[in-house]
Enzyme design. Structure first.
Site, PDB file in Angstrom:
ATOM      1  N   HIS A  34      -5.182  -4.438  19.107  1.00  0.00           N
ATOM      2  CA  HIS A  34      -6.068  -5.450  18.532  1.00  0.00           C
ATOM      3  C   HIS A  34      -7.415  -5.537  19.230  1.00  0.00           C
ATOM      4  O   HIS A  34      -8.299  -6.270  18.792  1.00  0.00           O
ATOM      5  CB  HIS A  34      -5.360  -6.804  18.525  1.00  0.00           C
ATOM      6  CG  HIS A  34      -4.131  -6.786  17.662  1.00  0.00           C
ATOM      7  ND1 HIS A  34      -2.870  -6.572  18.167  1.00  0.00           N
ATOM      8  CD2 HIS A  34      -3.987  -6.886  16.320  1.00  0.00           C
ATOM      9  CE1 HIS A  34      -1.990  -6.567  17.175  1.00  0.00           C
ATOM     10  NE2 HIS A  34      -2.645  -6.745  16.042  1.00  0.00           N
ATOM     11  N   LYS A  92      -7.779  -0.825   6.307  1.00  0.00           N
ATOM     12  CA  LYS A  92      -8.593  -1.704   5.479  1.00  0.00           C
ATOM     13  C   LYS A  92     -10.077  -1.510   5.760  1.00  0.00           C
ATOM     14  O   LYS A  92     -10.889  -1.487   4.864  1.00  0.00           O
ATOM     15  CB  LYS A  92      -8.230  -3.155   5.782  1.00  0.00           C
ATOM     16  CG  LYS A  92      -7.207  -3.731   4.832  1.00  0.00           C
ATOM     17  CD  LYS A  92      -7.165  -5.222   5.028  1.00  0.00           C
ATOM     18  CE  LYS A  92      -5.825  -5.779   4.583  1.00  0.00           C
ATOM     19  NZ  LYS A  92      -5.615  -7.146   4.995  1.00  0.00           N
ATOM     20  N   HIS A 151       0.842  -1.200   0.000  1.00  0.00           N
ATOM     21  CA  HIS A 151       0.000   0.000   0.000  1.00  0.00           C
ATOM     22  C   HIS A 151       0.880   1.254   0.000  1.00  0.00           C
ATOM     23  O   HIS A 151       2.100   1.167  -0.122  1.00  0.00           O
ATOM     24  CB  HIS A 151      -0.993  -0.011   1.164  1.00  0.00           C
ATOM     25  CG  HIS A 151      -0.358  -0.121   2.524  1.00  0.00           C
ATOM     26  ND1 HIS A 151       0.558   0.792   2.995  1.00  0.00           N
ATOM     27  CD2 HIS A 151      -0.490  -1.054   3.502  1.00  0.00           C
ATOM     28  CE1 HIS A 151       0.936   0.459   4.207  1.00  0.00           C
ATOM     29  NE2 HIS A 151       0.335  -0.679   4.541  1.00  0.00           N
ATOM     30  N   CYS A 182      -0.276  -9.351  18.178  1.00  0.00           N
ATOM     31  CA  CYS A 182       1.054  -8.760  18.361  1.00  0.00           C
ATOM     32  C   CYS A 182       2.154  -9.813  18.272  1.00  0.00           C
ATOM     33  O   CYS A 182       3.323  -9.471  18.132  1.00  0.00           O
ATOM     34  CB  CYS A 182       1.172  -8.090  19.724  1.00  0.00           C
ATOM     35  SG  CYS A 182       0.061  -6.718  19.979  1.00  0.00           S
ATOM     36  N   CYS A 239      -5.569  -5.628  24.550  1.00  0.00           N
ATOM     37  CA  CYS A 239      -4.474  -5.117  23.740  1.00  0.00           C
ATOM     38  C   CYS A 239      -4.970  -3.879  23.005  1.00  0.00           C
ATOM     39  O   CYS A 239      -5.981  -3.937  22.310  1.00  0.00           O
ATOM     40  CB  CYS A 239      -4.022  -6.172  22.729  1.00  0.00           C
ATOM     41  SG  CYS A 239      -3.039  -5.457  21.395  1.00  0.00           S
ATOM     42  N   CYS A 292      -0.787 -11.824  23.254  1.00  0.00           N
ATOM     43  CA  CYS A 292      -1.710 -11.364  22.209  1.00  0.00           C
ATOM     44  C   CYS A 292      -1.264 -11.973  20.882  1.00  0.00           C
ATOM     45  O   CYS A 292      -0.130 -11.776  20.452  1.00  0.00           O
ATOM     46  CB  CYS A 292      -1.720  -9.836  22.101  1.00  0.00           C
ATOM     47  SG  CYS A 292      -2.674  -9.266  20.674  1.00  0.00           S
ATOM     48  N   LYS A 312      -6.525   8.074   9.101  1.00  0.00           N
ATOM     49  CA  LYS A 312      -5.480   7.072   8.986  1.00  0.00           C
ATOM     50  C   LYS A 312      -5.946   5.995   8.003  1.00  0.00           C
ATOM     51  O   LYS A 312      -7.101   5.620   7.976  1.00  0.00           O
ATOM     52  CB  LYS A 312      -5.198   6.457  10.365  1.00  0.00           C
ATOM     53  CG  LYS A 312      -3.929   5.634  10.383  1.00  0.00           C
ATOM     54  CD  LYS A 312      -3.550   5.280  11.815  1.00  0.00           C
ATOM     55  CE  LYS A 312      -2.224   4.593  11.880  1.00  0.00           C
ATOM     56  NZ  LYS A 312      -2.168   3.221  11.455  1.00  0.00           N
ATOM     57  N   HIS A 349       4.076   1.342   2.247  1.00  0.00           N
ATOM     58  CA  HIS A 349       5.208   0.581   1.714  1.00  0.00           C
ATOM     59  C   HIS A 349       5.851   1.337   0.544  1.00  0.00           C
ATOM     60  O   HIS A 349       7.068   1.380   0.402  1.00  0.00           O
ATOM     61  CB  HIS A 349       4.762  -0.779   1.162  1.00  0.00           C
ATOM     62  CG  HIS A 349       4.086  -1.665   2.164  1.00  0.00           C
ATOM     63  ND1 HIS A 349       2.779  -2.084   2.016  1.00  0.00           N
ATOM     64  CD2 HIS A 349       4.525  -2.225   3.312  1.00  0.00           C
ATOM     65  CE1 HIS A 349       2.461  -2.872   3.033  1.00  0.00           C
ATOM     66  NE2 HIS A 349       3.489  -2.968   3.838  1.00  0.00           N
TER      67      HIS A 349
HETATM   68 ZN   LIG Z   1      -2.173  -7.093  20.107  1.00  0.00          ZN
END
Ligand SMILES: [Zn+2]
Length: 645
Positions: free
Chosen positions: A148, A300, A20, A131, A145, A128, A297, A23
């Site tokens: 996530h 997806k 994307h 992570c 977390c 997690c 930001k 990158h």
């Molecule tokens: Zn996490």
């Protein structure tokens, strides 16, 4: 020959997502820096690649119902297929599943294990999966977390640990003694602040019973290597660590380039790993910010992920490369939008540079039969020469410091100077006057030589455009004066008598209206045309004023003035604004504050300082009845550079 070596790397990209904009930015920066380093005469190596192990990959593969191996092959190929579209010219594309990489990782693990810096221990903690690591209590938000938004699982495991804590002081000393080790400075401060707390040891293994997609530990086949311990080592593998010739040659010039989300592994894990392995540390870590798309930001779930291939198709590769380098102040966040890239294309590229090129070339065609004329050696006109040499100095300095936006600003100041040169010298009038042919030839030569120098400095940024310019100017791509700044960065190296070539325009304008018409129509707000009388202005007039939030980063009194303060603000690029508020504000009270500025005010010189914009203030009377000014403020949580509308 003792040429300086430069070894520039991108991170190896994690293959749980397609390439994307983020990158693409990192990789274009690395490519530009690699090309720039060649231009300044370095011996350069450039590496990129993909990171392919870990349980996130296993999960992503399972979701698509393919084996991890097939999954990583597919995504890694997407990265390899994307880079040529962006004119990325790397020396090696490394994959962590490559045989030589697996060998080097096992070699280093064994070495560090043998020296006693890896130990076996039982660990229980909150893990997690997103992570891929244990989280510590203070990282959790409401027991979850923060990245996530899931509760980590409590698990107990026996694992191998790397004695990272042992190297904490050595790392602090190194960063303190080498101010350029982590740049820009804000990230260096972040790392030092992190290191002010005791460093934990790093768990570097995962039981193969839980995860088998990884590199087996050489001293215990029941475990695979933690994905970061594996991934970081790619920088060594790619140049033939430990005994390769390239390693001996290039490692001393290693500069890593990353986005800020992976600062900790690169600034803390990696140098301590190198210390434990007995290798020298890399030279520099360059850290950049994030791209926001249309002010939010990229993610997806928001559906605003920008694909590099699409951008190249929509805007052209060089417009894209120029835009991302010019628009982002390296280190800070920046905003991406179609409107912004079109504006840059039409103003900076089509109008400023494109017109300069096509006007100059067509005048040489018309007035000099398409042959670069001989300048008059006795002519005292050095306007363009002086401006060109100033440009090259500014450009070389800023590009080398990873301040690409400032490097390009220096180039465009020169483009502006050359365009003014045409207006001032009126070659069309010289051409009509038989007695002024010598002067006409000098003016034409100066323009041709200016274009050659522009092609030279633009090679790293827009390789295709530079080539088109050279073709138009009749300069062979392999020409000696186009290889390095040292050999080509002087005035007067274009050869009189060179035949110019017919060339097409460099940058077509992008028609905003056509693009908007092609897009699904948005309901237009009803336009009221009401005569308000008095000083009422149309909405468009208001909209023409670019109001932005700016963060004051430095403030000082202007010498010999009791009214003026010189402010450095981020909006989001750094700029200088001189403001008449010295009677009401202390400079030290302003630093760190968010203020409101008019960002598109024509720059003016005040007391010899170029002021770019105006800070908005309100007038009031203090308790003694004196007129005072107060700065309009914006909430501290607003990002510098945010538009006000
Ligand atoms: Zn996490």
């Amino acid at each position: 020959m003792n040429r300086k070596t430069t070894y520039i790397t991108t991170p190896i990209y994690y293959v749980n997502a397609q390439p994307h904009l983020g990158h693409a930015y990192t990789t274009v920066v690395a490519d530009t820096y690699s090309r720039f380093s060649r231009l300044r005469g370095d011996d350069v190596r450039f590496q990129t690649g993909t990171d392919e192990h870990g349980d996130k990959i296993v999960e992503a593969a399972a979701k698509e119902q393919v084996e991890p191996r097939q999954y990583v092959d597919n995504i890694s190929a997407m990265f390899r297929d994307t880079w040529p579209l962006l004119t990325i010219d790397y020396d090696r594309f490394i994959r962590t599943t490559d045989e030589d990489h697996i060998g080097v990782v096992r070699h280093i693990l064994q070495k560090v294990y043998d020296s006693g810096d890896i130990y076996f221990d039982e660990y229980s903690g909150l893990y997690c999966t997103g992570c891929e690591r244990f989280l510590i209590e203070r990282e959790l938000v409401d027991g979850k977390c923060p990245d996530h938004l899931v509760e980590p699982k409590e698990i107990t495991e026996q694992n191998y640990f790397f004695k990272m804590s042992k190297y904490q002081q050595q790392l602090i000393d190194h960063i303190t003694n080498n101010p350029e080790f982590v740049t820009p400075e804000r990230y260096r401060n972040e790392v030092l602040s992190f290191l002010s707390d005791p460093l934990d040891d790093l768990c570097i293994s995962r039981p193969a019973s839980r995860l088998d997609w990884g590199i087996k530990l050489p001293f215990d086949e029941n475990y695979v290597t933690y994905v970061w311990f594996d991934a970081l080592i790619n920088y060594l593998t790619g140049i033939g660590y430990p005994d390769g010739e390239r390693f001996a040659h290039y490692w001393a010039g290693a500069e890593h380039l990353i986005a800020k989300d992976i600062l900790k592994p690169h600034a803390i894990y990696w140098p301590t790993m190198l210390m434990a392995a007995g290798a020298d540390l890399y030279q520099k870590l360059h850290v950049h910010g994030y791209w926001n798309v249309d002010e939010t930001k990229m993610s997806k779930s928001l559906g605003n992920v920008v694909r590099p291939a699409q951008l190249v198709e929509d805007f052209g590769v060089d417009t894209f490369r120029y835009f991302i380098l010019r628009e982002m102040s390296f280190g800070l966040d920046a905003s991406f939008s179609s409107d912004a890239i079109i504006a840059r294309n039409n103003a900076d590229l089509a109008n400023d540079l494109g017109n300069l090129f096509s006007r100059s070339v067509s005048m040489i065609e018309k007035y000099c039969d398409s042959v670069l004329p001989e300048p008059d050696g006795t002519d005292s006109d050095t306007v363009l020469k002086d401006a060109a040499l100033k440009m090259i100095r500014g450009y070389a300095q800023h590009m080398g410091d990873f301040k690409f936006h400032l490097g390009l600003q220096a180039v465009w100041e020169f483009v502006g100077e050359a365009n003014r040169y045409i207006v001032v010298n009126e070659p069309w009038a010289l051409a009509r006057d038989e007695s002024r042919q010598v002067r006409l030839h000098t003016v034409m030569y100066n323009l041709g030589e200016s274009l050659r120098l522009l092609a030279l400095v633009l090679k790293p940024v827009m390789p295709g455009t530079a080539e088109k310019m050279m073709h138009g100017l009749g300069i062979a791509p392999g020409s000696d004066v186009m290889q390095t700044l040292e050999r080509g960065g002087e005035w007067g190296l274009s050869k009189p008598g060179t035949a110019l070539q017919k060339s097409q325009s460099l940058f077509p304008r992008i028609d905003v209206k056509k693009r908007k018409d092609a897009a699904p129509a948005k309901p237009k707000p009803a336009q009221k045309k009401k005569k308000n009388g008095g000083g009422a202005i149309e909405f468009d007039q208001f909209k023409a004023v670019d109001l932005r939030v700016a963060r004051v980063v430095a403030a000082e009194r202007v010498a010999k003035s009791d009214r003026l303060l010189k402010l450095s603000v981020l909006a989001p690029e750094e700029r200088t604004i001189v403001s008449g508020i010295a009677g009401s504000c202390q400079p030290e009270d302003l630093v760190g504050r968010n203020v409101v500025i008019v960002a598109n005010l024509k720059p003016v010189k005040l007391m010899g300082i170029l002021s770019e914009g105006m800070v908005l203030t309100a007038e009031y009377k203090d308790e003694n009845g004196n007129d005072r000014l107060t700065l309009l403020a914006a909430d501290q949580s607003v990002k510098p550079g945010s538009r006000i509308a």
